[in-house]
Design an enzyme around this catalytic site. Structure first.
Site, PDB file in Angstrom:
ATOM      1  N   ASP A 109       0.851  -1.184   0.000  1.00  0.00           N
ATOM      2  CA  ASP A 109       0.000   0.000   0.000  1.00  0.00           C
ATOM      3  C   ASP A 109       0.897   1.247   0.000  1.00  0.00           C
ATOM      4  OD1 ASP A 109      -2.921   1.072   0.466  1.00  0.00           O
ATOM      5  OD2 ASP A 109      -1.770   1.995   2.078  1.00  0.00           O
ATOM      6  N   HIS A 315      -7.132  -6.178  -1.504  1.00  0.00           N
ATOM      7  CA  HIS A 315      -6.046  -5.222  -1.285  1.00  0.00           C
ATOM      8  C   HIS A 315      -5.002  -5.703  -0.287  1.00  0.00           C
ATOM      9  CE1 HIS A 315      -4.123  -1.324  -1.134  1.00  0.00           C
ATOM     10  NE2 HIS A 315      -4.280  -1.263   0.176  1.00  0.00           N
TER      11      HIS A 315
END
Length: 342
Positions: A109, A315
């Site tokens: 991320d 994610h």
């Protein structure tokens, strides 16, 4: 044979102190988390990398956990994060001989972007880089806040704004999150996980209705269960950290995107040439929206060793698919260190 023990440490860096957890001995692998997470995001990787013969070190990024939390927004610029990572490597006195003072850096991320820029700016320290979820995209000629505003109106519609734009104003997102940190984190984690994300017709968490909140699109009720990778105990760990620290330090990373763009002007379009790795999920907007960045890897990541898109993964790749990510990481790390003779 028992796993090597984990050790928590605070190390001094030029901008303050960084809390880290280390496990194992051997070539240093620095693990950098994203938003809204902590060193704990690498709990599945630390023992596996240690057992594979590496010194695995997961940090709390500045603004998170037990690391320093400067008040000033501009203290969270990319150059400061790169300096923190260099400082950690120096403080650990990594390695001996040819590998002394160097590390492989792996990020997820925002940590992926921090890892990429650490490798770009300090190739003398970071000799290989692994990127999870967020692809490498070199700095370009578009001011980020202008680009995010266009994304909000073009994709979300005139009545919506992109989540990065929503995070820009200090105190705005904090007012949404901090009254119920645990509940907000549960909704955010679930909303970006492959097994619990809302249906496409429910609207994306990446867009916020003007005057509304990001959590308006969280799945609630019985359908709003925790994703399979996240236990109640795991959620307690994350929530306890943010209930103690607040979210401002974490959100300040988003509030520096234009400053980063200015600070990194000299690296406009620059490739990362060290051996690299990418792992993404096919259900992750970071991967699908940035498909062109992945296609550009022959030019932007000429040292790419392997690239993986995990089917049915959202994610939180190293937590959603810990076994696969661990296997890929270990194979890549061994290939990199076999090549350099370490």
């Amino acid at each position: 044979m028992p796993h090597p023990a984990q050790h928590h440490r605070l190390v001094d860096v030029p901008g303050g102190r960084i809390h880290l957890v280390e496990q194992g001995t051997g070539p240093l692998v620095l693990l950098v988390h994203g938003f809204p997470e902590s060193w704990y995001s690498w709990r599945h990787q630390l023992p596996v990398l240690a057992e594979a013969g590496f010194r695995a070190v997961a940090i709390d990024v500045r603004g998170y956990g037990r690391s320093s939390k400067p008040w000033e927004v501009d203290a969270y610029g990319m150059l400061a994060h790169v300096a923190d990572n260099v400082g950690v490597v120096r403080a650990l006195g990594a390695g001996a001989g040819a590998g002394a003072g160097t590390a492989t850096i792996v990020g997820h991320d925002w940590g992926s972007t921090i890892a990429a820029n650490s490798a770009l700016l300090r190739p003398d320290v970071f000799t290989a880089v692994g990127l999870l979820s967020v692809p490498y995209a070199p700095r370009n000629g578009f001011r980020p806040t202008d680009a995010f505003a266009r994304i909000g109106s073009r994709i979300g519609g005139e009545d919506e704004e992109f989540y990065v734009s929503y995070f820009q104003e200090r105190g705005r997102a904090e007012a949404e999150i901090e009254p119920d940190v645990r509940g907000w984190l549960a909704g955010f984690y679930a909303g970006l996980s492959a097994d619990t994300m809302p249906s496409p017709d429910a609207g994306s968490l990446h867009f916020v209705r003007r005057g509304g909140k990001m959590s308006d699109r969280f799945v609630t009720g019985e359908a709003g269960r925790l994703p399979s990778w996240l236990t109640e105990d795991d959620l307690d760990v994350y929530a306890a950290e943010f209930e103690r620290t607040g979210l401002t330090g974490a959100l300040n990373r988003y509030r520096n995107v234009d400053r980063d763009w200015e600070d990194l002007a000299a690296w406009d379009g620059a490739p990362i040439v060290q051996p690299s790795l990418f792992i993404g999920g096919d259900q992750d907007a970071s991967t699908t929206w940035m498909a062109d960045a992945i296609k550009a890897y022959p030019k932007t990541l000429p040292g790419l060793v392997s690239s993986h898109i995990l089917e049915g993964c959202g994610h939180w790749v190293q937590q959603e698919r810990a076994y696969e990510v661990n296997r890929i990481l270990v194979d890549w790390l061994r290939s990199v260190h076999d090549d350099d003779g370490a």
